[in-house]
Design a protein around this motif. Structure first.
Motif, PDB file in Angstrom:
ATOM      1  N   UNK A 138       0.824  -1.210   0.000  1.00 51.75           N
ATOM      2  CA  UNK A 138       0.000   0.000   0.000  1.00 51.75           C
ATOM      3  C   UNK A 138       0.856   1.257   0.000  1.00 51.75           C
ATOM      4  N   UNK A 139       2.142   1.100   0.318  1.00 54.31           N
ATOM      5  CA  UNK A 139       3.041   2.256   0.383  1.00 54.31           C
ATOM      6  C   UNK A 139       4.440   1.852  -0.055  1.00 54.31           C
ATOM      7  N   UNK A 140       5.123   2.788  -0.677  1.00 50.29           N
ATOM      8  CA  UNK A 140       6.534   2.631  -1.020  1.00 50.29           C
ATOM      9  C   UNK A 140       7.317   3.607  -0.156  1.00 50.29           C
ATOM     10  N   UNK A 141       8.263   3.090   0.620  1.00 51.25           N
ATOM     11  CA  UNK A 141       9.120   3.939   1.441  1.00 51.25           C
ATOM     12  C   UNK A 141      10.543   3.435   1.255  1.00 51.25           C
ATOM     13  N   UNK A 142      11.426   4.291   0.756  1.00 54.44           N
ATOM     14  CA  UNK A 142      12.744   3.777   0.405  1.00 54.44           C
ATOM     15  C   UNK A 142      13.797   4.870   0.298  1.00 54.44           C
ATOM     16  N   UNK A 143      15.021   4.471   0.604  1.00 54.91           N
ATOM     17  CA  UNK A 143      16.209   5.247   0.277  1.00 54.91           C
ATOM     18  C   UNK A 143      16.677   4.665  -1.047  1.00 54.91           C
ATOM     19  N   UNK A 144      16.222   5.241  -2.160  1.00 54.59           N
ATOM     20  CA  UNK A 144      16.447   4.645  -3.469  1.00 54.59           C
ATOM     21  C   UNK A 144      17.899   4.802  -3.917  1.00 54.59           C
ATOM     22  N   UNK A 145      18.445   3.778  -4.565  1.00 51.91           N
ATOM     23  CA  UNK A 145      19.783   3.912  -5.153  1.00 51.91           C
ATOM     24  C   UNK A 145      19.794   5.095  -6.120  1.00 51.91           C
ATOM     25  N   UNK A 146      20.682   6.039  -5.910  1.00 52.13           N
ATOM     26  CA  UNK A 146      20.603   7.299  -6.629  1.00 52.13           C
ATOM     27  C   UNK A 146      20.813   7.166  -8.124  1.00 52.13           C
TER      28      UNK A 146
END
Length: 301
Positions: A138-146
């Motif tokens: 239901x949610x995306x929460x992330x420290x995405x690879x830049x």
């Protein structure tokens, strides 16, 4: 925004049910040494070691007990542990098999009561589809690879329509582009495509000193709240994205010229622009997502 400081190894909250303990600099380095991990630029690995930062990300995301959170690039588990203190379930997608293999043990150690609500999928987030996941997020929460942040974000929003909100940490420059509105200097392809899925806003900044290794750039938080304004039909979305790509391929050209290839000729491009109620003399940077949607619809008229 007032944020409570969280010391390494201390609970995420004062609730009596043994909430997760958070990772600090010492724990991060110990875990990395234990499994022989050296952060690589190729995978965009910069591990957060500050409890205050991960708590802030969770707070900005607004996730709660009813949420199934998808986390991309959990790394050593800093944000994962904080999410488990708030969300009902966390599914992590990790491309590095060594990190993915170690993560469940870290969760067991630092969040034993929440461990049954955690799963890790070893996969490239750029190829993940809903059927690859054990539950519908239901949610995306992330420290995405830049290095792949925007492609990953857009791919997941397109492939997993159950994601209602996204709170991601990206390079500050990318955060500015995603959140930019029409007419701005950095408004472009990411800005428009993100808005196809919902409302987009900047949700804060993050300094370099909360990462190991410390990156050379500042970071920013971006929040997207999905709306149903635009069609979820992939064929419709793909046509809109084709127009967006064409409009910004040569930013300095007017839409009449920039869209000649897409439409087949400058004359046809002008016809479609006028049919969509758009001035052919405008540049792409002046057009909002609704304008691009109207324009794409003229391809079939």
């Amino acid at each position: 925004m007032a944020v409570l400081l969280v010391e390494a190894g201390t609970p995420l909250s004062d609730t009596p049910d043994d909430p997760p303990r958070l990772l600090g600099p010492a724990q991060i380095r110990t875990l990395a040494a234990e499994i022989g991990v050296r952060p690589t630029k190729t995978l965009g690995q910069n591990f957060v070691h500050d409890g205050n930062t991960v708590r802030r990300i969770v707070a900005e995301s607004g996730v709660g007990p009813d949420d199934v959170v998808l986390e991309v690039g959990p790394g050593l588990g800093s944000l994962t542990l904080a999410l488990l203190g708030a969300a009902g379930r966390v599914i992590a997608v990790e491309i590095d098999p060594v990190l993915a293999a170690r993560l469940p043990a870290t969760v067991e150690e630092f969040a034993p009561l929440q461990a049954p609500r955690f799963e890790v999928v070893t996969a490239d987030a750029l190829s993940v589809v809903r059927s690859d996941l054990p539950a519908a997020p239901t949610a995306l929460v992330a420290n995405l690879p830049y290095n792949v942040a925007v492609p990953v974000l857009l791919h997941l929003l397109a492939e997993i329509p159950t994601i209602a909100t996204a709170l991601v940490m990206v390079q500050a420059e990318v955060a500015d582009r995603l959140a930019a509105g029409p007419g701005g200097r950095v408004y472009g392809v990411p800005s428009v495509k993100a808005r196809y899925f919902g409302t987009v806003r900047r949700a804060g900044s993050v300094g370099r000193n909360v990462f190991w290794p410390e990156p050379k750039v500042e970071s920013g938080l971006v929040r997207i709240d999905r709306t149903t304004t635009h069609s979820a039909d992939p064929s419709v979305r793909n046509e809109v994205f084709r127009v967006i790509d064409a409009a910004f391929a040569q930013r300095r050209k007017t839409l009449r010229s920039a869209l000649a290839g897409w439409a087949g000729s400058p004359v046809e491009a002008e016809r479609r622009l006028r049919a969509a109620g758009i001035d052919p003399g405008l540049r792409g940077e002046r057009l909002d997502v609704d304008g691009f949607v109207r324009l794409a619809a003229t391809a079939h008229s």
